[in-house]
Scaffold this active site. Structure first.
Site, mmCIF file in Angstrom:
data_model
loop_
_atom_site.group_PDB
_atom_site.id
_atom_site.type_symbol
_atom_site.label_atom_id
_atom_site.label_comp_id
_atom_site.label_asym_id
_atom_site.label_seq_id
_atom_site.Cartn_x
_atom_site.Cartn_y
_atom_site.Cartn_z
ATOM 1 N N HIS A 56 0.688 -1.478 -0.141
ATOM 2 C CA HIS A 56 0.205 -0.284 0.253
ATOM 3 C C HIS A 56 0.758 1.301 -0.013
ATOM 4 O O HIS A 56 1.645 1.082 -0.124
ATOM 5 C CB HIS A 56 -0.648 0.133 1.181
ATOM 6 C CG HIS A 56 -0.020 0.155 2.414
ATOM 7 N ND1 HIS A 56 0.403 -0.943 2.978
ATOM 8 C CD2 HIS A 56 -0.426 1.024 3.354
ATOM 9 C CE1 HIS A 56 0.462 -0.393 4.542
ATOM 10 N NE2 HIS A 56 0.124 0.760 4.050
ATOM 11 N N HIS A 58 1.156 4.331 2.122
ATOM 12 C CA HIS A 58 1.820 4.751 2.861
ATOM 13 C C HIS A 58 3.537 4.817 3.496
ATOM 14 O O HIS A 58 4.017 3.993 2.473
ATOM 15 C CB HIS A 58 1.219 3.980 4.433
ATOM 16 C CG HIS A 58 0.060 4.199 4.311
ATOM 17 N ND1 HIS A 58 -0.921 3.862 6.096
ATOM 18 C CD2 HIS A 58 -0.508 5.110 3.674
ATOM 19 C CE1 HIS A 58 -1.948 4.190 5.849
ATOM 20 N NE2 HIS A 58 -1.824 5.191 4.541
ATOM 21 N N ASP A 60 5.636 4.829 5.161
ATOM 22 C CA ASP A 60 6.284 3.746 6.128
ATOM 23 C C ASP A 60 6.137 2.386 5.311
ATOM 24 O O ASP A 60 7.170 1.939 5.598
ATOM 25 C CB ASP A 60 6.235 3.837 7.641
ATOM 26 C CG ASP A 60 4.461 3.405 8.086
ATOM 27 O OD1 ASP A 60 3.744 3.357 7.194
ATOM 28 O OD2 ASP A 60 4.537 2.974 9.040
ATOM 29 N N HIS A 61 6.278 2.764 4.422
ATOM 30 C CA HIS A 61 6.285 1.467 3.516
ATOM 31 C C HIS A 61 6.954 1.575 1.976
ATOM 32 O O HIS A 61 7.080 -0.133 0.950
ATOM 33 C CB HIS A 61 4.845 0.682 3.264
ATOM 34 C CG HIS A 61 4.210 -0.303 4.683
ATOM 35 N ND1 HIS A 61 3.979 -1.149 4.927
ATOM 36 C CD2 HIS A 61 3.636 1.057 5.508
ATOM 37 C CE1 HIS A 61 3.591 -1.572 6.046
ATOM 38 N NE2 HIS A 61 3.276 0.183 6.445
ATOM 39 N N HIS A 114 -7.300 -0.598 5.269
ATOM 40 C CA HIS A 114 -6.872 0.656 6.653
ATOM 41 C C HIS A 114 -6.844 1.548 5.213
ATOM 42 O O HIS A 114 -6.260 2.187 5.580
ATOM 43 C CB HIS A 114 -5.319 -0.270 6.692
ATOM 44 C CG HIS A 114 -3.720 0.094 6.714
ATOM 45 N ND1 HIS A 114 -4.122 1.513 8.202
ATOM 46 C CD2 HIS A 114 -2.554 0.849 6.308
ATOM 47 C CE1 HIS A 114 -2.806 1.325 8.862
ATOM 48 N NE2 HIS A 114 -1.976 1.628 7.212
ATOM 49 N N ASP A 133 -0.474 -4.074 6.624
ATOM 50 C CA ASP A 133 -1.447 -3.300 7.575
ATOM 51 C C ASP A 133 -2.611 -3.948 7.525
ATOM 52 O O ASP A 133 -3.925 -3.260 8.089
ATOM 53 C CB ASP A 133 -0.687 -2.139 7.199
ATOM 54 C CG ASP A 133 -0.059 -1.622 8.217
ATOM 55 O OD1 ASP A 133 1.247 -2.256 8.081
ATOM 56 O OD2 ASP A 133 0.284 -0.125 7.855
ATOM 57 N N HIS A 171 3.930 -4.298 10.965
ATOM 58 C CA HIS A 171 4.558 -3.695 12.814
ATOM 59 C C HIS A 171 4.613 -4.368 13.513
ATOM 60 O O HIS A 171 4.210 -5.809 13.882
ATOM 61 C CB HIS A 171 3.523 -2.541 12.160
ATOM 62 C CG HIS A 171 3.438 -1.882 11.567
ATOM 63 N ND1 HIS A 171 4.590 -0.342 11.775
ATOM 64 C CD2 HIS A 171 3.241 -1.386 10.527
ATOM 65 C CE1 HIS A 171 4.304 0.580 10.856
ATOM 66 N NE2 HIS A 171 2.783 -0.041 10.491
#
Length: 255
Positions: A56, A58, A60-61, A114, A133, A171
């Site tokens: 996805h 975001h 932090d990915h 998410h 996530d 995570h």
């Protein structure tokens, strides 16, 4: 030879995953929270990087994608539905589709909730699913874009995979997820035992990811909306499963 899967801590509490075929020498990465940790892990093993799979959009990915692509020439695979906000894709995939990676079939699953357009990658040959996530160890992702019904549908699809499937989520939230889970399912002995195991693992500095799907089915309250004990504890015996899930998610958001 079986594929080798490495759980790679990144940033403060993210995980990325290296998947390596020892026979061919090829390597793939699932999500790229940062480049430095990935480069270090590859260098330590003498591996290159051939593919980057994105779950996805975001930051932090995906933040490490450009640097890793420039360094290794890796090809990027991600959801067609999310292509407008992902790094440039070399291959766009869709729900229900499949492709061959490292000599194995990879099945693409839409697991929106998410985010909308979030996908999971299921490798039946390796008995592994990369959920980022969506389904998480003892939890699920916060609903930033999707609805409770969307996430419940996504979790239901994941829950239908073979119970021996290893769940690689995005995570290290498991200990805090456990603190909430016991409030939703306080009489669950399997959950009580898992919380003890998590505390030991974290005190030893060990990751709690991956987990087995069976363990999630037995202990993760977000998969247990249909369980009679959970429903009774919440006072929702007559509710639909999706409604029970929504209540659990709301309680977690306010925990």
């Amino acid at each position: 030879m079986p594929l080798e899967i490495i759980t790679l801590p990144c940033l403060a509490d993210n995980y990325a995953f290296l998947i390596h075929n020892p026979a061919s020498g090829e390597t793939a990465l699932v999500d790229a929270p940062e480049a430095a940790a990935v480069k270090s892990a590859l260098s330590a093993r003498g591996w290159g990087l051939d593919w980057i799979l994105l779950t996805h959009h975001h930051w932090d990915h995906v933040d490490g994608v450009q640097e890793l692509k420039a360094a290794y020439g890796a090809k990027v695979i991600g959801a067609a539905a999310d292509a407008h906000r992902l790094p440039a894709l070399d291959t766009a995939v869709e729900d229900g589709g499949s492709f061959t990676l490292l000599g194995e079939e990879v099945q693409v699953m839409d697991v929106s909730g998410h985010t909308v357009g979030h996908i999971a990658f299921y490798l039946p040959g390796s008995k592994a699913v990369f959920t980022a996530d969506s389904l998480m160890a003892l939890g699920c992702g916060r609903l930033f874009e999707g609805t409770p019904q969307q996430m419940w549908s996504s979790l239901t699809r994941l829950a239908a995979l073979p119970p021996h499937t290893m769940v690689y989520s995005g995570h290290e939230y498991t200990q805090s997820n456990g603190a909430f889970a016991i409030t939703a399912d306080p009489g669950n002995p399997a959950l009580q035992a898992r919380i003890r195991d998590i505390a030991k693992a974290r005190s030893d500095g060990s990751p709690t990811v991956p987990s087995t799907l069976q363990l999630e089915l037995d202990t993760n309250p977000f998969l247990r909306a249909g369980d009679s004990a959970v429903r009774a504890h919440l006072g929702m015996e007559g509710a639909e499963d999706a409604e029970v899930f929504a209540e659990i998610r709301k309680r977690k958001d306010n925990f």
